[in-house]
Design an enzyme around this catalytic site. Structure first.
Site, PDB file in Angstrom:
ATOM      1  N   TYR A  67       0.949  -1.171  -0.026  1.00  0.00           N
ATOM      2  CA  TYR A  67       0.047  -0.250   0.026  1.00  0.00           C
ATOM      3  C   TYR A  67       0.875   1.191   0.015  1.00  0.00           C
ATOM      4  O   TYR A  67       0.635   2.222  -0.819  1.00  0.00           O
ATOM      5  CB  TYR A  67      -0.830  -0.253   1.280  1.00  0.00           C
ATOM      6  CG  TYR A  67      -1.847   1.182   1.487  1.00  0.00           C
ATOM      7  CD1 TYR A  67      -2.525   1.699   0.464  1.00  0.00           C
ATOM      8  CD2 TYR A  67      -1.727   1.829   2.874  1.00  0.00           C
ATOM      9  CE1 TYR A  67      -3.345   2.946   1.022  1.00  0.00           C
ATOM     10  CE2 TYR A  67      -2.572   2.915   2.977  1.00  0.00           C
ATOM     11  CZ  TYR A  67      -3.125   3.664   2.063  1.00  0.00           C
ATOM     12  OH  TYR A  67      -4.024   4.900   2.267  1.00  0.00           O
TER      13      TYR A  67
HETATM   14  P1  NAP Z   1     -12.950   4.140   2.163  1.00  0.00           P
HETATM   15  O1  NAP Z   1     -13.797   4.435   3.181  1.00  0.00           O
HETATM   16  O2  NAP Z   1     -12.674   2.933   1.458  1.00  0.00           O
HETATM   17  O3  NAP Z   1     -13.751   4.801   0.570  1.00  0.00           O
HETATM   18  C1  NAP Z   1     -13.199   4.440  -0.603  1.00  0.00           C
HETATM   19  C2  NAP Z   1     -14.034   5.284  -1.741  1.00  0.00           C
HETATM   20  O4  NAP Z   1     -13.401   5.124  -3.216  1.00  0.00           O
HETATM   21  C3  NAP Z   1     -15.393   4.820  -1.736  1.00  0.00           C
HETATM   22  O5  NAP Z   1     -16.481   5.949  -2.213  1.00  0.00           O
HETATM   23  C4  NAP Z   1     -15.237   4.030  -2.996  1.00  0.00           C
HETATM   24  O6  NAP Z   1     -16.656   3.678  -3.791  1.00  0.00           O
HETATM   25  C5  NAP Z   1     -14.218   4.447  -3.784  1.00  0.00           C
HETATM   26  N1  NAP Z   1     -13.594   3.338  -4.738  1.00  0.00           N
HETATM   27  C6  NAP Z   1     -12.934   2.557  -4.452  1.00  0.00           C
HETATM   28  N2  NAP Z   1     -12.481   2.069  -5.598  1.00  0.00           N
HETATM   29  C7  NAP Z   1     -12.907   2.674  -6.584  1.00  0.00           C
HETATM   30  C8  NAP Z   1     -12.500   2.511  -8.007  1.00  0.00           C
HETATM   31  N3  NAP Z   1     -11.824   1.634  -8.546  1.00  0.00           N
HETATM   32  N4  NAP Z   1     -13.169   3.883  -8.735  1.00  0.00           N
HETATM   33  C9  NAP Z   1     -13.521   4.565  -8.237  1.00  0.00           C
HETATM   34  N5  NAP Z   1     -13.792   4.879  -6.940  1.00  0.00           N
HETATM   35  C10 NAP Z   1     -13.567   3.881  -6.053  1.00  0.00           C
HETATM   36  O7  NAP Z   1     -11.745   5.031   1.761  1.00  0.00           O
HETATM   37  P2  NAP Z   1     -11.065   6.358   2.800  1.00  0.00           P
HETATM   38  O8  NAP Z   1     -10.598   5.893   4.224  1.00  0.00           O
HETATM   39  O9  NAP Z   1     -12.200   7.283   2.864  1.00  0.00           O
HETATM   40  O10 NAP Z   1      -9.882   6.690   1.928  1.00  0.00           O
HETATM   41  C11 NAP Z   1     -10.015   7.796   0.947  1.00  0.00           C
HETATM   42  C12 NAP Z   1      -8.282   8.050   0.384  1.00  0.00           C
HETATM   43  O11 NAP Z   1      -7.500   8.572   1.407  1.00  0.00           O
HETATM   44  C13 NAP Z   1      -7.589   6.601  -0.120  1.00  0.00           C
HETATM   45  O12 NAP Z   1      -6.714   6.876  -1.267  1.00  0.00           O
HETATM   46  C14 NAP Z   1      -6.768   6.158   1.012  1.00  0.00           C
HETATM   47  O13 NAP Z   1      -5.657   5.420   0.676  1.00  0.00           O
HETATM   48  C15 NAP Z   1      -6.314   7.199   1.583  1.00  0.00           C
HETATM   49  N6  NAP Z   1      -6.076   7.404   3.178  1.00  0.00           N
HETATM   50  C16 NAP Z   1      -7.137   7.044   4.236  1.00  0.00           C
HETATM   51  C17 NAP Z   1      -6.538   6.829   5.333  1.00  0.00           C
HETATM   52  C18 NAP Z   1      -7.541   6.564   6.683  1.00  0.00           C
HETATM   53  O14 NAP Z   1      -7.125   6.327   7.959  1.00  0.00           O
HETATM   54  N7  NAP Z   1      -9.000   6.219   6.218  1.00  0.00           N
HETATM   55  C19 NAP Z   1      -5.226   7.355   6.060  1.00  0.00           C
HETATM   56  C20 NAP Z   1      -4.502   7.699   4.939  1.00  0.00           C
HETATM   57  C21 NAP Z   1      -4.995   7.677   3.644  1.00  0.00           C
HETATM   58  P3  NAP Z   1     -17.096   2.404  -4.320  1.00  0.00           P
HETATM   59  O15 NAP Z   1     -17.844   1.494  -3.004  1.00  0.00           O
HETATM   60  O16 NAP Z   1     -18.179   2.907  -5.228  1.00  0.00           O
HETATM   61  O17 NAP Z   1     -16.096   1.552  -5.033  1.00  0.00           O
END
Ligand code: NAP
Length: 248
Positions: free
Chosen positions: A154
């Site tokens: 990741y």
């Molecule tokens: P999340 O809750 O898993 O949400 C992911 C979102 O991305 C959902 O809307 C999902 O919608 C969409 N998605 C997944 N695969 C996709 C695809 N192939 N094409 C288009 N949309 C897609 O994730 P999150 O925690 O909000 O994370 C958002 C970003 O922040 C990511 O890049 C993650 O790496 C980064 N991040 C998160 C954290 C954390 O602690 N949460 C920390 C550091 C960085 P569908 O269900 O429709 O696929």
């Protein structure tokens, strides 16, 4: 504030979590927002309805941003339906946490297809359509600096994103386009809950100087600033929004 009146933003992965908070926050600043998602039609529509209810403008567009054909369609339809493109927030991401020894070919391909390849081609395609003086923010993670065990696949896919932005910011600066990275810390979303149990979550809070998990709105506020006129002189930066865990 209505600082984004007349501007159009694409937020990838905006059906929940951090992407949803970003879409809603930019709409509050009067941007018209494309709420991109891959699978969650119902959730994406809830986001659009919430924005519309508060007087904003948003449209849900399905596109798997790990696939080049879908990426091309996403940006083509954005311009066809909303007339222009001013901002890209490349947020959609996938995280796998396992020791390197246990990572499968499928884990690797899934992670890199979305985080590295998908972001790369979103940047390329967005720039074909984006107005001069546009703004791009890519979402990475503080994991690229923390290097905690289990994150090899990741974090390395997100390190690629950081590198794209460092180079691309120089390439597009003549067009007045800024590109920055926001690296969230531990943020309470479905992704975090899927990867961490309650004990692990307590440990993450203990690691965080401000002593809580981040909320999606915490991340969205930083992005709203980076796409605002006040951030016009900020480009090629990677900003940690993490309650103080890392210090650059
Ligand atoms: P999340 O809750 O898993 O949400 C992911 C979102 O991305 C959902 O809307 C999902 O919608 C969409 N998605 C997944 N695969 C996709 C695809 N192939 N094409 C288009 N949309 C897609 O994730 P999150 O925690 O909000 O994370 C958002 C970003 O922040 C990511 O890049 C993650 O790496 C980064 N991040 C998160 C954290 C954390 O602690 N949460 C920390 C550091 C960085 P569908 O269900 O429709 O696929």
């Amino acid at each position: 504030m209505k600082t984004l009146t007349g501007k159009v933003a694409v937020v990838t992965g905006a059906s929940r979590g951090i992407g949803r908070a970003i879409a809603e926050r930019l709409a509050r600043d009067s941007a018209s927002v494309i709420v991109n998602y891959a699978k969650s039609d119902g959730e994406a529509q809830v986001v659009v309805d919430a924005i519309t209810l508060h007087g904003g403008k948003a449209l849900a567009l399905q596109a798997d941003v790990g696939r080049l054909d879908d990426i091309r369609r996403l940006f083509r339809e954005t311009v066809e339906r909303l007339g222009r493109l001013d901002m890209l927030i490349a947020n959609a991401g996938y995280a796998v946490f396992k020791p390197l020894a246990d990572i499968t070919e499928e884990d690797f391909d899934q992670t890199y297809a979305l985080n590295a390849k998908g972001t790369f081609f979103c940047l390329q395609e967005a720039l074909r359509h984006m107005a001069d003086d546009g703004k791009i923010v890519c979402i990475s993670t503080i994991g690229t600096e923390l290097n905690v065990p289990g994150g090899s696949c990741y974090f390395s896919s997100k390190a690629a994103v950081e590198q794209f932005c460092r180079v691309l910011a120089r390439e597009v600066a003549p067009r007045g386009i800024t590109i920055n990275v926001v690296s969230p810390g531990f943020t309470e979303t479905q992704m975090l809950r899927a990867n961490m149990g309650p004990d692990a979550l307590r440990e993450l809070v203990a690691l965080t100087p401000l002593a809580r998990l981040g909320q999606p709105d915490d991340i969205a506020e930083a992005i709203a600033f980076l796409v605002s006129p006040g951030a016009r002189w900020i480009t090629r930066q990677n900003i940690a929004v993490d309650g103080g865990i890392i210090s650059r």
